[in-house]
Design an enzyme around this catalytic site. Sequence first.
Site, PDB file in Angstrom:
ATOM      1  N   LYS A  71       0.852  -1.069   0.027  1.00 37.62           N
ATOM      2  CA  LYS A  71       0.038   0.005  -0.145  1.00 37.62           C
ATOM      3  C   LYS A  71       0.875   1.104   0.111  1.00 37.62           C
ATOM      4  CE  LYS A  71      -3.894  -2.133   2.492  1.00 37.62           C
ATOM      5  NZ  LYS A  71      -3.332  -3.525   2.869  1.00 37.62           N
TER       6      LYS A  71
HETATM    7  P1  5BU Z   1      -8.169 -11.630   6.672  1.00 37.86           P
HETATM    8  O1  5BU Z   1      -7.656 -12.420   7.491  1.00 37.86           O
HETATM    9  O2  5BU Z   1      -9.032 -12.427   5.629  1.00 37.86           O
HETATM   10  O3  5BU Z   1      -9.194 -10.739   7.399  1.00 37.86           O
HETATM   11  O4  5BU Z   1      -7.080 -10.955   6.049  1.00 37.86           O
HETATM   12  C1  5BU Z   1      -7.231  -9.814   4.853  1.00 37.86           C
HETATM   13  C2  5BU Z   1      -5.935  -9.556   4.319  1.00 37.86           C
HETATM   14  O5  5BU Z   1      -6.432  -8.485   3.251  1.00 37.86           O
HETATM   15  C3  5BU Z   1      -5.149  -8.803   5.243  1.00 37.86           C
HETATM   16  O6  5BU Z   1      -3.878  -8.855   5.022  1.00 37.86           O
HETATM   17  C4  5BU Z   1      -5.317  -7.187   4.983  1.00 37.86           C
HETATM   18  O7  5BU Z   1      -4.187  -6.481   5.406  1.00 37.86           O
HETATM   19  C5  5BU Z   1      -5.770  -7.122   3.526  1.00 37.86           C
HETATM   20  N1  5BU Z   1      -6.763  -6.115   3.216  1.00 37.86           N
HETATM   21  C6  5BU Z   1      -8.035  -5.954   3.654  1.00 37.86           C
HETATM   22  O8  5BU Z   1      -8.331  -6.982   4.509  1.00 37.86           O
HETATM   23  N2  5BU Z   1      -8.874  -4.943   3.290  1.00 37.86           N
HETATM   24  C7  5BU Z   1      -8.579  -4.061   2.543  1.00 37.86           C
HETATM   25  O9  5BU Z   1      -9.150  -3.413   1.991  1.00 37.86           O
HETATM   26  C8  5BU Z   1      -7.141  -4.216   2.015  1.00 37.86           C
HETATM   27  C9  5BU Z   1      -6.361  -5.258   2.338  1.00 37.86           C
HETATM   28 BR1  5BU Z   1      -6.855  -3.116   0.550  1.00 37.86          BR
END
Ligand code: 5BU
Length: 493
Positions: free
Chosen positions: A316
């Site tokens: 990012k």
């Molecule tokens: P989760 O464990 O499925 O919640 O992880 C989601 C990943 O995607 C995590 O690494 C976040 O930093 C990333 N992410 C997110 O969740 N939402 C966003 O809007 C963005 C990235 Br951009």
Amino acid sequence: MVNDNNSAGINSIIRRLFECNALKFGQFKLKSGIESPVYIDLRIIISQPDLMIDLCQQYVPLMKQCRFDQICGVPYTALTMATYLSAQFHYPMLMRRKEMKQHGTKQTLEGVFQQGNRVLIIEDLISSGSSILETALALRQAGLIVTDAIVFIDREQGGIQNLRHPDIDIKVHSCISFSELINYLKNEGHITDEKSTEVLKWINSNHCAIPVALHNQLSLITRPSSWKSYEDRARLCQNPLGKRLFELMKSKQSNLCVSADLTNCESILKLADLAGPHIVMLKTHVDIIDDFSMDFARRLRDLARNHNFILFEDRKFADIGFTVQKQYTGGLFRLSEWTDLINAHILPGPAIIDALRQEAVASSLKDGQARGCLLISHLSSEGNLVPADYAQEAYKMAIKNPDFIVGFISQTKVSADPAFIHMTPGVKIGNEKGDQLGQQYTTPEDAVQNKGADLIIVGRGIISKLNSSREEFETNIILYKKRGYDAYINLCQ
Ligand code: 5BU
């Protein structure tokens, strides 16, 4: 829909439309031959400039909800409205000729445009949706993208639903519905209760379809991205990494990216090895790893090569060009040496893309591997402050850089251009709606079918099983892979 803020304005417009005879009650023979107890003729507003201005202003809040590069009015009534909106708010306009020109260029569209531009259709009212469709057909045949239209009045005769047909896929927004209009006229004493009941009953029982001849022309329309196969989309990609991604999705029958949010190298390598056969991409946050080393990066890259998946660092980037170049190439992580894909915010302006591209190209020249970048168009977290027009701005930057921008990290479709990929995080199977820290979850099906995801990003839904038995880990990841991919395939059929 009438909302509190503009209902006073819209009520005055309806009263004035009634007074100048644009809304007529009686017996009228329509183009289709059927008799109607009501006739709406918005053409006459060109003779009432103040009314024209006030009516056009009602389109403005709805326009702010749409993403477009240009507007086009449906000839003839809405041509005047589109002209006002274009001149007043500086939206470039296109003009569609109703009749083919017999001399000169013989073109049906006037104005400057590029293939892939998004055009918002402006229309006065919708009954069957045929007029909007005719204009959309002409625009799409010229390589333009049409996803939305705005009308002043929805006659509630099925036109909005007709245009939601998967072959057409145009979302129509209306300033006011027919029943709201009739109720206002009744409440203000302009028409009787009996008249109101009669016309509402007539409208309810007189839904109209798109004429068959027009429907038959649909196959000529460029279909939206979701209908294109991965092979088609691979061919359309100017960026070799985007091309490779679509080819991988096809060959591995997977649209799954695992988010390796783990804090030590060995567990990420274990995840990469176990998940490798089922994923097309592995996403990292290298700054959460306690024992990062370039040796780890090399081993991860070997696994990516062996299992054939793409490495995406969810960095990012969001700084000035000078700084992001150093963040991308230098420091402990030297991301440009081993990651295929990175992502960036558009907040700093277009130079962030130029800066990252320069370094990506330099790295590709060294190792022959394609690199690309995603733009962040939305965030999944609750209460995030990403403004409503962020996605549209991201789209504008993406179309200027198709050689480097592979697509978007999104929560809704940003572009109907099939060459751009939409990747959606915040996906989890089960009943959890989110975590305790603002993350919001949805299912693979909802992400693909309703949020426009081409590829789903799953973190804790998969990594939570890393220390379970191998069978349990595999059963779970295969479930994510199958549900994500099936949702995509269902959409394509
Ligand atoms: P989760 O464990 O499925 O919640 O992880 C989601 C990943 O995607 C995590 O690494 C976040 O930093 C990333 N992410 C997110 O969740 N939402 C966003 O809007 C963005 C990235 Br951009």
